[in-house]
Scaffold this motif. Structure first.
Motif, short mmCIF file in Angstrom:
data_model
loop_
_atom_site.label_atom_id
_atom_site.label_comp_id
_atom_site.label_asym_id
_atom_site.label_seq_id
_atom_site.Cartn_x
_atom_site.Cartn_y
_atom_site.Cartn_z
N SER B 18 0.84 -1.20 0.00
CA SER B 18 0.00 0.00 0.00
C SER B 18 0.87 1.25 0.00
O SER B 18 0.55 2.25 -0.64
N GLY B 19 2.01 1.17 0.72
CA GLY B 19 2.95 2.30 0.74
C GLY B 19 3.43 2.66 -0.64
O GLY B 19 3.52 3.83 -0.99
N VAL B 24 3.09 6.78 -5.34
CA VAL B 24 3.12 7.10 -6.78
C VAL B 24 2.91 8.59 -7.07
O VAL B 24 3.73 9.21 -7.74
N PRO B 25 1.84 9.21 -6.52
CA PRO B 25 1.68 10.64 -6.80
C PRO B 25 2.84 11.46 -6.23
O PRO B 25 3.25 12.47 -6.83
N LEU B 26 3.40 11.02 -5.10
CA LEU B 26 4.51 11.76 -4.51
C LEU B 26 5.74 11.71 -5.41
O LEU B 26 6.46 12.70 -5.56
N GLY B 260 5.05 7.46 1.58
CA GLY B 260 3.89 6.65 1.20
C GLY B 260 3.62 5.59 2.26
O GLY B 260 2.46 5.33 2.63
N SER B 261 4.69 4.98 2.78
CA SER B 261 4.52 3.94 3.78
C SER B 261 3.95 4.50 5.08
O SER B 261 3.13 3.86 5.74
N ILE B 262 4.38 5.69 5.44
CA ILE B 262 3.84 6.32 6.64
C ILE B 262 2.34 6.55 6.47
O ILE B 262 1.53 6.31 7.36
N PRO B 285 1.38 11.95 8.96
CA PRO B 285 2.39 12.10 7.91
C PRO B 285 2.94 13.53 7.82
O PRO B 285 4.12 13.72 7.55
N TYR B 286 2.09 14.50 8.05
CA TYR B 286 2.52 15.89 7.93
C TYR B 286 3.42 16.25 9.09
O TYR B 286 4.42 16.97 8.94
#
Lengths: 506, 315
Positions: B18-19, B24-26, B260-262, B285-286
């Motif tokens: 899932s991460g 992908v967008p990142l 992404g993993s976070i 995440p932020y």
């Protein structure tokens, strides 16, 4: 076979360029032939740099024609200029600090953007050029870590790499030591020997006379004289440039200083920006009405000493006293409060804030400003700045002009006005005439002398030995962060001082 | 114990898989921004361009029935909207941060408006079938790793491929050298015959195009529909990734995977059900972005003229 018999390589006809109300170039005609050095002389702001930027496609002329080997060309960008074989070494180098020489030079070659960046090939051809023209530089080190003369050699190598046959050198010697100038000249002679045409811009008359074949003089945006170097003489050129006589611009009366010590420092030690110890216990005394000249090869602690004495840099050890009271080195403000004036070596970014209008720059290094309740009275401030600018002959479009748009000479006069208006007890001048033309230098020196006559003590850092001999009362020589000796100018010679600068104890 | 069952192989595989999807967008966004920042233009408006890309890719995919057409239109939408910002900040020399922030606010409102106008106010938009995972031959057979990295949809592979290509262009081609020169010292670049405006605008359009694809990867790669503020600050995380990656697209891929993993972990922690309110996990995440920037963000040397407008005939 003289140069004049051939067709000119480059010919300018009626080039005109205005910046707002200012006429920078007014119908300029000029010709450059292959195999010669054409010197372009003129005061600061006479329009030399503007003209060169037009040839190189950075500025676009309002009117006029440029002919290359007899054919009219349009140069709308540096890219066009490079394609036509015109190269330029700018006064402020155009190098990417993080890149090494190979990467910097690669930027300018004609290979396509979407091509493999072939370091090896470029390096090989640079090695060949180094050999051919006798240029010694390090190709691998990021250029920001190299000295200024090295960076200049990389700039020249860059031009040679492009294969340009019209080379413009904009004040190439302003930043060089005498020995380095000689090396540059031999490179230039090599280039003209290959049939290239060189336009050489400088303020230093002796250099111009020794390297050029012909001289064109610019004044107020116009060509006001051209001559063969062989037939030229110094007085005539100075007169053409500024309308003054050379003798009037070189001599100063010397009044002997009083016995009263105005400023003293003892055992000053300090570190430079890279945390290397550059001052190793400097002691110095300045009397009232005395100019103490500090001589030394660049990088022997002069910059750090000037900054410590003006309060900009913290001393690691040592004691500073002004008329008997000890100075606290905690903050630069107390130095200003005690009447220490400072003219920094870097007038563009340390001496002034480039984006501020002049009247706001006038406020810097001032503890009191006109106004009430902590609000600045803008009108009064502008009047004050305007009056001083008139008195010190600062030529600008007005006190609202951005300081970045002033020429070096005018900006230096402005800074001088700002410091001298406060009647300093001690004035520290760091390379005050570097890059200035003959007349502006004279003005700056005479103002420094005037300040001394009014009783200020002056410490003058300079790389120009003639300047040190002509106005200082005492010359102190610095080497490796230590005072190695002290001479009276009338009892010494330039040769002796140079030997001391190289480290021989007197 | 819940904790004991939490971190087993099945869970970790699902988590990191899932991460990768979340990253992908990142990756698209930060690779685009690497290039644009190297040329001296900050991609603050990445977030807004991502929203435009997300909306239009969804809209066109739905209309045409073709996911690829949707991606194409998403890229185009990102690029067209970045043209506006580029013209403003490079050509008209306005402050990049202000333009970027204004644009983001505009994009959030405008995509909402379009969404409601076209699809009505109901939250249940029509879902479309997203890109399906394509297991790579051989590689996907590797235990655990194969499941995590080589059992993904085509956009994931495209993101990594584009990152590698960008890296090669920036490091090995003259173009990369020129772009970095424009961001370091535009005056010197100009003196070398490079058109600073053209390079900066093209780099920024590239960044906008990548942001558009990043948006498309959200709607067409994972979610299957457009919801309001679907980018949810990913554009800003991209900016942080670029700094952490020191403007290197390959490190950006790794950093993107980390973030992404976070994000994936955060979603799982929410589902686990805990005493903490779910907003805490959404903010995680932020919070970590800020912490990482504080801890690892020292000793970084940005392109020297980043964010500084260039004037051609300046003196």
């Amino acid at each position: 076979m003289t140069a004049a018999e051939k067709a000119p390589l480059l010919k300018l006809e009626g080039i005109t360029k205005t910046f707002g109300p200012m006429m920078a170039n007014d119908r300029i005609n000029l010709a450059l032939y292959g195999g010669e050095v054409l010197a372009l002389l003129g005061e600061n702001g006479a329009g030399k740099s503007t003209l060169m930027n037009i040839i190189y496609g950075i500025y676009h002329p309002d009117a006029g024609r440029i002919l290359l080997r007899g054919k009219e060309v349009r140069i709308s960008s540096p890219r066009d200029a490079l394609h036509l074989g015109i190269g330029m070494v700018h006064q402020h180098f155009m190098l990417i600090g993080r890149y090494n020489a190979v990467e910097n030079i690669c930027l300018i070659d004609r290979s396509r953007a979407f091509s493999y960046f072939d370091k090896k090939k470029v390096r090989a051809s640079l090695e060949a050029l180094k050999e051919q023209y006798g240029i010694e530089v390090d190709l691998n080190c990021p250029v920001e870590q190299l000295g200024i003369s090295m960076q200049q050699k990389i700039e020249i190598l860059k031009l040679l790499y492009t294969g340009a046959d019209i080379l413009i050198l904009d004040e190439p010697t302003a930043v060089l030591l005498p020995q380095e100038c000689e090396a540059l000249f031999s490179i230039i002679r090599n280039m003209t020997g290959q049939g290239k045409g060189v336009i050489f811009i400088s303020h230093k008359l002796d250099e111009v006379l020794s390297i050029s074949d012909r001289v064109d003089v610019l004044s107020h945006g116009r060509v006001c004289g051209h001559m063969k170097t062989a037939e030229a003489d110094k007085n005539q050129i100075v007169h053409m440039m500024s309308g003054e006589n050379l003798q009037d611009l070189a001599s100063f009366e010397k009044k002997s200083p009083s016995r009263e010590v105005v400023f003293a420092c003892e055992g000053v030690e300090a570190y430079d920006d890279r945390r290397a110890k550059t001052l190793e216990g400097v002691s110095l005394k300045v009397h009232k009405g005395e100019i103490v000249g500090i001589a030394g090869v660049e990088g022997n602690g002069q910059n750090e000493l000037a900054e410590v004495l003006s309060g900009v840099r913290k001393a690691h050890a040592g004691k500073l006293t002004i008329q008997g009271t000890e100075l606290s080195t905690k903050n630069p403000e107390s130095f200003i409060r005690q009447g220490i004036g400072y003219i920094p070596a870097d007038r563009n970014t340390v001496g002034t804030v480039p984006d501020f209008p002049l009247y706001e720059n006038w406020l810097l290094r001032k503890l009191h400003f006109p106004g009430k309740y902590g609000l600045i009275d803008q009108k009064a401030l502008q009047r004050e700045a305007g009056r001083a600018m008139e008195e010190f002959d600062v030529r600008a479009t007005g006190f609202w002009a951005r300081s970045a748009n002033l020429s070096g000479g005018n900006l230096q006069k402005f800074i001088l006005a700002r410091e001298l208006r406060k009647n300093p007890r001690l004035l520290i001048c760091s390379y005050p005439t570097r890059g200035l033309d003959v007349k502006a230098s004279y003005f700056v020196r005479s103002q420094i002398v005037a300040a001394k006559e009014q009783g200020a003590g002056v410490i003058l850092f300079s790389g120009d030995l003639e300047e040190l001999f002509s106005i200082s009362d005492r010359i102190v020589v610095l080497n490796h962060g230590q005072v190695v000796g002290e001479k009276l100018p009338e009892e010494s010679s330039q040769e002796e001082i140079i030997l001391m600068m190289m480290g021989e104890k007197a | 114990m819940e904790g004991a069952t939490l971190f087993n192989t099945v869970f970790l595989t699902a988590l990191f898989s899932s991460g990768v999807r979340q990253s992908v967008p990142l990756i698209f966004g930060s690779v685009g921004d690497c290039v644009s920042e190297k040329s001296g233009v900050m991609g603050i408006s990445l977030e807004g361009e991502m929203l435009f890309g997300a909306f239009f890719s969804y809209f066109f995919a739905l209309q045409s029935g073709s996911l690829w057409f949707g991606v194409l239109m998403g890229a185009a939408a990102g690029m067209v909207s970045s043209m506006l910002v580029a013209a403003w900040s490079v050509w008209l020399r306005q402050d990049q941060s202000i333009i970027g922030i204004m644009f983001n606010i505009f994009a959030a409102g405008f995509t909402n408006f379009l969404n409601r106008m076209i699809f009505g106010t109901s939250n249940a938009n029509i879902s479309i079938e997203t890109f399906q995972p394509i297991p790579l031959p051989l590689l996907s057979k590797i235990p655990v790793v194969g499941e995590i990295f080589f059992h993904q949809n085509i956009l994931t592979y495209l993101a990594v491929l584009l990152a590698v290509l960008t890296f090669l262009v920036m490091r090995k081609m003259k173009l990369g050298l020129q772009i970095a020169a424009v961001g370091e010292n535009p005056k010197a670049a100009q003196a070398c015959g490079i058109s600073v405006y053209r390079y900066r605008i093209l780099c920024y359009l590239f960044c906008g195009c990548m942001a558009g694809i990043a948006g498309a990867s959200l709607t067409l790669g994972t979610v299957g529909t457009f919801t309001e503020a679907i980018s949810a600050g990913r554009g800003f995380i991209c900016l942080a990734i670029v700094i952490l990656a020191r403007w290197n697209p390959l490190i950006a891929v790794a950093a993107g995977f980390g973030f992404g993993s976070i994000q994936a972990l955060q979603i799982r922690l929410q589902v686990q059900g805990s005493a903490l309110p779910y907003q805490f996990f959404v903010a995680l995440p932020y919070l970590i972005t800020v912490l990482v920037l504080v801890l690892a963000g020292h000793n970084i040397r940005a392109p020297r003229e980043l964010g500084v407008p260039f004037e051609r005939e300046s003196r």
